[in-house]
Design an enzyme around this catalytic site. Structure first.
Site, short mmCIF file in Angstrom:
data_model
loop_
_atom_site.label_atom_id
_atom_site.label_comp_id
_atom_site.label_asym_id
_atom_site.label_seq_id
_atom_site.Cartn_x
_atom_site.Cartn_y
_atom_site.Cartn_z
N LYS A 179 0.93 -1.23 0.08
CA LYS A 179 0.08 -0.05 0.23
C LYS A 179 0.96 1.16 0.03
CE LYS A 179 -3.82 2.02 2.78
NZ LYS A 179 -4.74 1.89 3.98
N SER A 217 -9.41 1.43 3.53
CA SER A 217 -8.71 2.43 2.55
C SER A 217 -7.70 1.73 1.80
CB SER A 217 -8.15 3.39 3.52
OG SER A 217 -7.22 3.01 4.30
N SER A 252 -9.31 -0.74 7.66
CA SER A 252 -9.11 -0.49 6.32
C SER A 252 -8.41 -1.56 5.57
CB SER A 252 -7.97 0.59 6.62
OG SER A 252 -8.90 1.85 6.85
#
Lengths: 379, 499
Positions: free
Chosen positions: A69, A164, A188
Site C-alpha cells: 500500500k 482504505s 481499512s
C-alpha cells in the site's frame, strides 16, 4: 502452492514476475496500482532465481510477487499516500515490514492505491482516482446489474473495492500479486478484503512494527495482510511479527512463527455473537451470511453463544474523536518545508504553511484535521 | 560566568539583609523573603517582586533524545539530522537511555521524588524550527517532582557575609529541543538549521521563591555547577546549553500575586539579573502610574538593557496537548522493584544512579573548608572558577606554606591577574608548580613577600624562567648574613650623614 512450484522449478521467479507485471498492465482499468516498479521487480526476481538454482532460497517467500500500500515508506520508490502533499516524495528509507519482506526474497511489484492518507472506506478519495473492485467485471455482477442504455455508461458500471487499502485488496483479488500489505486502523484492511473477496488480517496492535508506516492514528494503526487464503496470511504474519527496536510500541516478547494445522479442532473454541452488532438497517443478505458463518462453527462443534458488548453504540463516536485528534497531530508535519509539496506562496512562513496544506490535502483530510484540533483545544 | 559573587552589575535595590541601594533602604519587613521594593513617589504600599524560573539544560549525551543522530555543537548546518529529526513521515521516537539517566541524576541531586512511571505528551505549535509541528515533552507526569535547591548570596561587595537561600523545584521534565531559525530580513527569508532539533533537554522549573535578579542569577549559577558536576549537562550558557525563561510579577504584601510576564531565552547570568531587575522596575513603575501589566512574553534586549514584547507571541497559546502515542510510559526501577529476570542493560535503576552520584558543589565546598581551613566564601570562589580548585590543591600539595596563606595568593594575586586579562585557569601562564616554587621560597624566608609579588609579576610574562632564576637575576634574595646586613645599614647611615 506457488512457493512449492518455485522450489520444484515448475515455474521461475522471473516468469512469475513477468506474468504478474503483464496482468497488472492488462488490468490497468482497476486502478489498483499507483506505482509499478518493473525494472527493480525483475531484478529482484533474477536474484531470487539465482538462489533457487543453487538450491538456497531464503524461505517460503523467496520470489513471491507482492504489492505494498502506498502509505508504507519504500526506499527509492515514490510514496504518495494518494495525496498531492506527497506526490514526488521518494523516501530515503524503507518501512520495517517492507524490508522484512524484501529480506525474505519477496519481489515488490509496486505501490497500491488507497484513500488519501488512508482516510476513507471506499478507496475513492485519493488523488489518483478510485480503485475498481475486480468483481465489477465478474459474471455474477454483470448478470445482476441493469444494462445501461448508452455504451459509454458501461464503463461507469463498477463497484468500489472498499477501503482504505482498496488497491491492495484489488491487486490480490485480481491475481496480480500473491500477497499485499495494507494498513488497518478502523477496518481499512478487513473492509476492502470483504469487498474484494480475499482474506484480510488485522494483526494485534504491538505485534508488527509500524516503523515506516505513514501514520493515521498511531495508537490504532497496524500493518494489514491481504492474501487469497488463510494459510498465506499466517505465513506472511510469521515473517513480519516480532519486536522492532525502531518501534517502541511493539511487544518485547519473543515471537514464534506458527503454522496452521491442517485439521482444525474448534470444539474447544467459544464463539461469541455480539447481539448489539445486529444493528438496525443491516441488509438481509449480510444477516443471512452472518448466520451461516455462526452455523458453520456450531456444526463443527464450537460453542456458539450470544454475548453483549454494551458500549458498542459509543464506539464509532469515540473512534472519531480519538482518530481526528491524532490525525490533526500527525498531519501537522506536512508544511512543505522539509519534503513533499511546497506552495509557491512565500509572503511569510505562516502563509506558505497555509497555502501548502490547502493545496496538498483533500477535503476529507482537511475536515478531519479541523475536527481533531477542535477536540484538542482546551477552550 | 560570574567570577565570584557580589556586585558586577549595578542594581537599583538589594534584597536580603542589609546593604545600601541608590533607591533607598529595603525594609526587611514586608514579606517572608525580606525582599521589597520601597514605596514609590505616590507613597503607596511597597511592592513585593516575585520571580520564578524555567531553565532548559541541554543533556550531555552522544545522541539525541529520541533518535540516533549526534549531538554536536557548531556542526555544519543540517549535517546531524536523522530522518526522525526531519519529521519524515513514518519515523518513530525511540528513547535514549543516557538522557533518562541524566534526568534521574539531576532529580536526585535536587532532592526530587523520581516518578517511577512518567509519561510523554505532544505540545503542538507551528514554527519553522519545529518540523513535526509538535514537541515531545512531559506535561502530565514528568520524571521528577518536588525538589529543592540551596544557593548562597553575598550580602555585600566585600564577600564577607554569605546567606543561604532555598528555592523549590517544581519538576524536571524531559523534552526535545527545537532547531534554529535565522531570520534574514534583508532577503526576506528564514534559514532553518535542524542540527539542534531533537536534542534532549531537561526543563527545570523553579517555583517563584526568588525576589530579584541577584537571587535568580545565584540560583541558576548553583544549578549550573551542579549540572556540570553531575555531567548531565555541560550547561555552558554561551553555547546555548543552558537557557533561562524568567517569570516576573509584583504585588502588594498580603494581596494575591500580580499578573506575570515571561522573559524568554536569556542566555547569560548577567543578562538574567539585568532582565529580571529591569522587568521588576518596569512593572512597578507601570502599576504606580495606574497602568496594568499584560500577561505577555518578552525578550531581553542586551544592547538597550531592557525587555521588549516579543512579536510572535501575542495572546495565549493553546498547545493542544495530547499523549504521545508512540512512546509507552517510561518505567524506572529501584532495587526493590527490579524484576528478577530482566536484562540490566534494558532498565534504569534509580538506586544504582544514587550510589554513583558524585559530591555535589555544596559538599565539595564544605570539604574544602574543613580540609584546608579556608573560609566558606573562599570555597565559593574556588568552585566558581573552572579549574581553580584543582590549581589550589595542586599548589598546597607542593608547598610547605599553610593552605590558609596559599588561598590568599590564589584568590588575590592569581585570580585578579586572570580576571584582568580575561584568561581562564587553564590559560594561565603561571602553573601550579611555578607558584608552589615561589611560595616555597617565601616560606623559607629566602625572599620577602614584596619580592615574591615582584617575581610573580615577572612570571606572568611567561618567558619560561623559574622563580629561582628570576630571584637570582633581579637580586631579590633576602640577605640572611647578619654582618652583611650591618654593613649595608652602616653604609646607608653614613650616606645620610654626608648630606
Amino acid at each position: 502452492q506457488v512457493s512449492a512450484a518455485l522450489k520444484e522449478g515448475h515455474v521461475t521467479p522471473t516468469e512469475l514476475c513477468q506474468r504478474c507485471l503483464a496482468l497488472i498492465k492488462s488490468t490497468k482499468f482497476l486502478n489498483a496500482y499507483i506505482t509499478v516498479v518493473e525494472e527493480t521487480a525483475l531484478k529482484q526476481a533474477e536474484e531470487s532465481e539465482k538462489r533457487y538454482r543453487t538450491g538456497q532460497p531464503l524461505g517460503v517467500l523467496d520470489g513471491i510477487p507482492i504489492a505494498v500500500k502506498d502509505n508504507f515508506s519504500t526506499a527509492g520508490i515514490e510514496t504518495t499516500c494518494a495525496s498531492e502533499m506527497l506526490k514526488g516524495y521518494i523516501p530515503p528509507y524503507s518501512a520495517t515490514v517492507v524490508q522484512k519482506l524484501l529480506d525474505q526474497g519477496a519481489v515488490l511489484l509496486g505501490k497500491t492505491n488507497l484513500d488519501e492518507f488512508a482516510m476513507g472506506s471506499g478507496s475513492t478519495d485519493g488523488v489518483f482516482g478510485p480503485v475498481r473492485n475486480p468483481w465489477s467485471y465478474s459474471r455474477q455482477y454483470k448478470e445482476k446489474s441493469v444494462p445501461k442504455s448508452h455504451p459509454e455508461d458501461e464503463d461507469s458500471n463498477w463497484v468500489i473495492a472498499g477501503g482504505s487499502s482498496g488497491g491492495s485488496a484489488a491487486a490480490v483479488s485480481s491475481f496480480t500479486c500473491f500477497a499485499a500489505l495494507g494498513s488497518d486502523t478502523g477496518g481499512s484492511t478487513r473492509n476492502p478484503a470483504a469487498h474484494c473477496g480475499v482474506v484480510g488480517l488485522k494483526p494485534t496492535y504491538g505485534l508488527i512494527s509500524r516503523h515506516g508506516l505513514i501514520p493515521l492514528v498511531n495508537s490504532m494503526d497496524v500493518p494489514g495482510i491481504l492474501t487469497r487464503c488463510v494459510d498465506d496470511a499466517a505465513v506472511v504474519l510469521g515473517s513480519l511479527a516480532g519486536h522492532d527496536p525502531k518501534d517502541s510500541t511493539t511487544i518485547q516478547d519473543n515471537f514464534k512463527p506458527f503454522e496452521l494445522p491442517n485439521l482444525i479442532d474448534v470444539s474447544k473454541l467459544s464463539i461469541g455473537i455480539p447481539k448489539e452488532y445486529h444493528a438496525p438497517g443491516l441488509s438481509s443478505e449480510i444477516l443471512a451470511l452472518w448466520s451461516k458463518a455462526a452455523d458453520l462453527f456450531k456444526n463443527a462443534g464450537a460453542n456458539v453463544i450470544e454475548v453483549s458488548l454494551p458500549h458498542t453504540h459509543y464506539s464509532i463516536v469515540c473512534y472519531h474523536v480519538l482518530c481526528t485528534a491524532e490525525v490533526a497531530s500527525n498531519m501537522a508535519r506536512f508544511d512543505g518545508l522539509e519534503y513533499g509539496h511546497r506552495s509557491d506562496m512565500n509572503k511569510s512562513t505562516e502563509s506558505m504553511y497555509a497555502a501548502t496544506r490547502r493545496e496538498g490535502f483533500n477535503d476529507v483530510v482537511r475536515g478531519r484535521i479541523l475536527s481533531g484540533n477542535y477536540f484538542l483545544l482546551k477552550q | 560566568a560570574v567570577r565570584g559573587c557580589g556586585g558586577v552589575w549595578r542594581r537599583v535595590w538589594q534584597c536580603g539583609a542589609g546593604g545600601s541601594a541608590s533607591r533607598g533602604q529595603c525594609a526587611a519587613a514586608g514579606s517572608a523573603r525580606g525582599a521589597v521594593v520601597p514605596a514609590g513617589k505616590s507613597g503607596l504600599a511597597p511592592w513585593v517582586p516575585v520571580v520564578g524560573l524555567e531553565i532548559h539544560a541541554q543533556i550531555s549525551s552522544n545522541s539525541k533524545l529520541f533518535s540516533g543522530s549526534q549531538v554536536q555543537f557548531a556542526a555544519p548546518p543540517n549535517s546531524v539530522v536523522s530522518f526522525f529529526d526531519a519529521s519524515l513521515p513514518g519515523t518513530l521516537p525511540v528513547i535514549n537511555r543516557r538522557c533518562v539517566e541524566a534526568a534521574v541524576m539531576t532529580g536526585l541531586a535536587l532532592n526530587c521524588s523520581i516518578n517511577k512511571r512518567s509519561l510523554f505528551d505532544r505540545k503542538h505549535y507551528f514554527y519553522a524550527d519545529l518540523p513535526a509541528g509538535y514537541q515531545i515533552t512531559q506535561q502530565r507526569v514528568p520524571i521528577a517532582v518536588n525538589g529543592t535547591l540551596s544557593y548562597s548570596l553575598c550580602t555585600d561587595h566585600k564577600m564577607s557575609q554569605m546567606v543561604t537561600k532555598t528555592v523549590r523545584i517544581k519538576q524536571i521534565q524531559l523534552e526535545q529541543d527545537s532547531g534554529k531559525s535565522l531570520h534574514d530580513d534583508s532577503r526576506s527569508q528564514t534559514l532553518v538549521d535542524l542540527n539542534r532539533a531533537g536534542v534532549g533537554l531537561m526543563e527545570v522549573v523553579m517555583e517563584p521563591d526568588m525576589c530579584c535578579g541577584k537571587e535568580a542569577a545565584a540560583a541558576v549559577r548553583e544549578l549550573q555547577l551542579i549540572l556540570q558536576t553531575l555531567g548531565s549537562s555541560h550547561a555552558v550558557m554561551a553555547e546555548g546549553q543552558l537557557r533561562v525563561d524568567a517569570n516576573v510579577s509584583v504585588h502588594h504584601p498580603g494581596e494575591p500575586y500580580g499578573v506575570r510576564t515571561e522573559v524568554k531565552n536569556i542566555n547569560s547570568l548577567r543578562f538574567l539579573a539585568k532582565a529580571v531587575d529591569y522587568e521588576i522596575q518596569r512593572q512597578t513603575e507601570e502599576l504606580e502610574n495606574g497602568g496594568t501589566i499584560l500577561n505577555e512574553t518578552r525578550a531581553f534586549d542586551s544592547k538597550l538593557g531592557c525587555t521588549v514584547p516579543m512579536r510572535d507571541k501575542e495572546g495565549k497559546q493553546d498547545y493542544r496537548f495530547m499523549p504521545e502515542p508512540n512512546l509507552p510510559p517510561l518505567i524506572l526501577y529501584d532495587t526493590k522493584s527490579l524484576p528478577a529476570n530482566i536484562n540490566h542493560q534494558q532498565v534504569v535503576n534509580i538506586d544504582r544512579i544514587h550510589e554513583r552520584l558524585p559530591d555535589l558543589p555544596s559538599v565539595k565546598r564544605a570539604k574544602l573548608v574543613e580540609q584546608y581551613g579556608i573560609l566558606p566564601e573562599h570555597s565559593f570562589t574556588l568552585l566558581n572558577e573552572d579549574g581553580l580548585t584543582e590549581f589550589f590543591e595542586s599548589v598546597v600539595k607542593r608547598t610547605q606554606m599553610k593552605p590558609k596563606k596559599v588561598i590568599g595568593w590564589i584568590l588575590n594575586d592569581l585570580l585578579s591577574y586572570l580576571n584582568q586579562h580575561s584568561l581562564t585557569v587553564k590559560e594561565s601562564p603561571v602553573n601550579s608548580s611555578m607558584l608552589a616554587n615561589l611560595l616555597n621560597l617565601l616560606e623559607k624566608k629566602e625572599i620577602s613577600s614584596t619580592a615574591a609579588k615582584q617575581v610573580l609579576g615577572e612570571l606572568w610574562k611567561g618567558e619560561g624562567k623559574t622563580p629561582l632564576e628570576i630571584v637570582k637575576e633581579k637580586k631579590l634574595e633576602l640577605i640572611q648574613d647578619q654582618e652583611a646586613l650591618e654593613q649595608i645599614c652602616q653604609a646607608v647611615i653614613d650616606g645620610q650623614k654626608n648630606e
